[in-house]
Structure formats: structure tokens, C-alpha cells
Design a protein around this motif. Structure first.
Motif, mmCIF file in Angstrom:
data_model
loop_
_atom_site.group_PDB
_atom_site.id
_atom_site.type_symbol
_atom_site.label_atom_id
_atom_site.label_comp_id
_atom_site.label_asym_id
_atom_site.label_seq_id
_atom_site.Cartn_x
_atom_site.Cartn_y
_atom_site.Cartn_z
ATOM 1 N N PRO A 39 0.774 -1.245 0.000
ATOM 2 C CA PRO A 39 0.000 0.000 0.000
ATOM 3 C C PRO A 39 0.806 1.298 0.000
ATOM 4 O O PRO A 39 0.218 2.364 -0.181
ATOM 5 C CB PRO A 39 -0.831 -0.100 1.295
ATOM 6 N N ASP A 40 2.112 1.248 0.195
ATOM 7 C CA ASP A 40 2.888 2.482 0.280
ATOM 8 C C ASP A 40 3.010 3.219 -1.046
ATOM 9 O O ASP A 40 3.421 4.372 -1.078
ATOM 10 C CB ASP A 40 4.292 2.200 0.828
ATOM 11 N N TYR A 248 1.071 2.537 9.779
ATOM 12 C CA TYR A 248 1.467 2.814 8.407
ATOM 13 C C TYR A 248 0.275 3.316 7.601
ATOM 14 O O TYR A 248 -0.859 2.989 7.887
ATOM 15 C CB TYR A 248 2.005 1.561 7.708
ATOM 16 N N GLY A 249 0.592 4.041 6.532
ATOM 17 C CA GLY A 249 -0.450 4.435 5.588
ATOM 18 C C GLY A 249 -0.452 5.915 5.308
ATOM 19 O O GLY A 249 -0.397 6.732 6.235
ATOM 20 N N THR A 254 -5.251 3.478 2.772
ATOM 21 C CA THR A 254 -4.060 2.625 2.811
ATOM 22 C C THR A 254 -3.795 2.108 4.219
ATOM 23 O O THR A 254 -3.209 1.039 4.382
ATOM 24 C CB THR A 254 -2.820 3.355 2.267
ATOM 25 N N LYS A 255 -4.231 2.847 5.231
ATOM 26 C CA LYS A 255 -4.119 2.326 6.596
ATOM 27 C C LYS A 255 -4.984 1.078 6.763
ATOM 28 O O LYS A 255 -4.603 0.123 7.451
ATOM 29 C CB LYS A 255 -4.507 3.390 7.612
ATOM 30 N N GLU A 257 -5.682 -0.963 4.292
ATOM 31 C CA GLU A 257 -4.979 -2.024 3.563
ATOM 32 C C GLU A 257 -3.879 -2.632 4.427
ATOM 33 O O GLU A 257 -3.710 -3.856 4.463
ATOM 34 C CB GLU A 257 -4.386 -1.468 2.275
ATOM 35 N N TRP A 258 -3.121 -1.784 5.112
ATOM 36 C CA TRP A 258 -2.077 -2.287 6.002
ATOM 37 C C TRP A 258 -2.690 -3.089 7.151
ATOM 38 O O TRP A 258 -2.126 -4.097 7.594
ATOM 39 C CB TRP A 258 -1.236 -1.146 6.565
#
Length: 278
Positions: A39-40, A248-249, A254-255, A257-258
Motif C-alpha cells: 500500500p505504500d 502505516y499508511g 491505505t491504513k 490495507e495495512w
């Protein structure tokens, strides 16, 4: 989707084909994998790390074959091999897509944590190609160069172990494993503060990050009391909706997803230690 299909594989019907299709949805015409597999970055171009992740995932579920490695993966890896003999960790994203700041200035030279697992998998599947000779020289020289600098990275260490487990240079490998064990036990590597919000996440590992099961090479580094305590705390970290979070995210999306990645990891560890109810 990869995490969902892996969840099905481990906890439902064991469907390997579904995992394969989820992974290959990220594959590009050049043979590499991109499109935000991690996701990054959502940038679509192929990335060495994502391609290693694809290889590792198919190996993990027992879907990978010698023919797939040689036909589907090695042409891309050989095309991005540097003069040093290894493959980079990441390339700076070329498209205007959101990504973490560290990707915008990443060094594109060969990296241990992508080259080592690739070599290990080649050895595991009894593959012997000319590319491996210089790559192995690079891996050993990188081990000598970085020493204990990245041993805190529990994402990197298992990739090193893939190489150390399968390399034919057994004497050198056993020596390196002993060094890794010593460095992991050094003060400051293991996060002892379970109240720390980063406990068990990147940069603040606990015992389960290195000993994901009783079969792990590093399992004997930790006593049973430590393992049990960390398992209990891992269970306590679960959120009301079932997830395990990370910090993360680059966005709320995206957070999440992590969180999916972290949740699958936590469930696999708990299953390995018999903490998942049948």
C-alpha cells in the motif's frame, strides 16, 4: 484481495488457485508486479519488492513451480539486475501516484533483502542458472557490509533466512545464523514495552515477529514465558471490528490495507501457536 484469498486458503477451503489469480492481477507485461501490491505506493509500474512478494506468496501456498520461476519471474529479475549482481529493493515511482516519501528518494542500487530471498527460492527449487553466481557473491558481501544494521527489521530477516536456509554454502550460512541470533538478543532490538503503540510493528519488534511458529529458526531464542506473554498481548491488540492496526499508511484507505496485511499475519501466528478455535 490477496489477503482475502490467503485468508480463504489458511482458514477456509485452502484454494490455491484463488491466491494465484489475486497475485497475478498485479502482473505487468514486463513480467514484474506493480499496481500497489504494497500500500505504500499505488504506482502501476513493476517493482522488484512487489515481484519478490508475488514469488514468496506463491511459494508459501505451494503453488510455485520451477517452470513458473524460470518463465514468469526470472526474465524480469535478470532485466533489472545491477552491475553489483543483485536486484534493487524499489525503483522511484515514475507516475504521479500517491506514495510514501521515502520511495521518492530511494536508492535504486542492489539490495540484500530482495536478492537473498530470490536466490534462496532458486536453490529451494533446485535451479542452477548463471545469474546465481554473481548474485551470491553480492549477497555474502552485503552481509559483511551491513552486519547488524537492519536486524531490527523483521520483514527483512525472514528474507535473509530464505537464502541462509537453502544455500549450499552451509558453513557460512550457519555462522551467519548464529550472528543474527546474537544480534537479535542485543539490548534495544526487542520492544519490551507492551504499552507502546508501536509494539510489534516496524522498528519495534517482539518475539513473535522473529518466531512466527515453534518451527521458526529463532524460536529457541525466547523462553516459553516470553512467547506466552506476547501471544496474550497480541490477542489483546485486536480491535472490536476484528482487525489489528498499524500506524502505516498515507491515507485512511491505505491504513485499512495495512490493517488487512497485519490482521492476516496475526491470525497466521495465532494459528501456528494453536490459539485459533476450531
Amino acid at each position: 484481495m490477496i489477503e482475502r484469498r490467503l485468508f480463504q486458503f489458511y482458514f477456509a477451503n485452502g484454494d490455491k488457485q484463488g491466491v494465484f489469480h489475486a497475485v497475478y492481477a498485479y502482473r505487468n507485461p514486463d513480467g514484474g508486479f506493480g499496481h500497489g501490491m504494497e500500500p505504500d505506493t499505488a504506482s502501476p509500474e513493476s517493482q522488484p519488492l512487489f515481484s519478490i512478494m508475488a514469488l514468496e506468496t506463491l511459494d508459501e501456498i505451494g503453488y510455485l513451480t520451477k517452470e513458473m520461476i524460470l518463465d514468469d519471474f526470472m526474465p524480469y529479475f535478470e532485466s533489472i539486475t545491477t552491475e553489483q549482481g543483485g536486484i534493487p529493493w524499489m525503483f522511484r515511482p515514475k507516475d504521479v501516484y500517491p506514495c510514501e516519501e521515502h520511495f521518492k528518494s530511494i536508492k535504486e542500487w542492489a539490495a540484500l533483502s530482495t536478492t537473498a530471498p530470490l536466490l534462496g527460492i532458486l536453490e529451494k527449487y533446485k535451479i542452477d542458472i548463471p545469474w546465481m553466481k554473481k548474485a551470491e557473491q553480492f549477497v555474502w558481501s552485503e552481509f559483511d557490509r551491513i552486519k547488524d544494521k537492519h536486524v531490527f527489521c523483521y520483514l527483512c530477516v525472514p528474507r535473509w533466512l530464505t537464502f541462509l536456509k537453502y544455500t549450499r554454502s552451509r558453513e557460512k550460512a550457519e555462522k551467519k545464523i548464529l550472528e543474527l541470533k546474537k544480534w537479535i538478543l542485543n539490548n534495544g532490538i526487542i520492544c519490551e514495552d507492551k504499552a507502546d503503540d508501536g509494539w510489534g510493528l516496524y522498528g519495534k519488534p517482539h518475539s513473535l515477529n522473529y518466531a512466527t511458529s515453534s518451527e521458526s529458526i529463532f524460536y529457541t531464542l525466547f523462553n516459553q514465558k516470553t512467547i506466552e506473554s506476547d501471544l496474550k498481548e497480541l490477542i489483546n491488540k485486536q480491535k472490536e471490528d476484528g482487525r489489528w492496526d498499524t500506524w502505516y499508511g498515507i491515507s485512511e484507505g491505505t491504513k485499512l490495507e495495512w490493517a488487512g496485511i497485519q490482521t492476516l499475519w496475526a491470525l497466521k501466528v495465532l494459528k501456528n501457536y494453536g490459539r485459533i478455535e476450531k
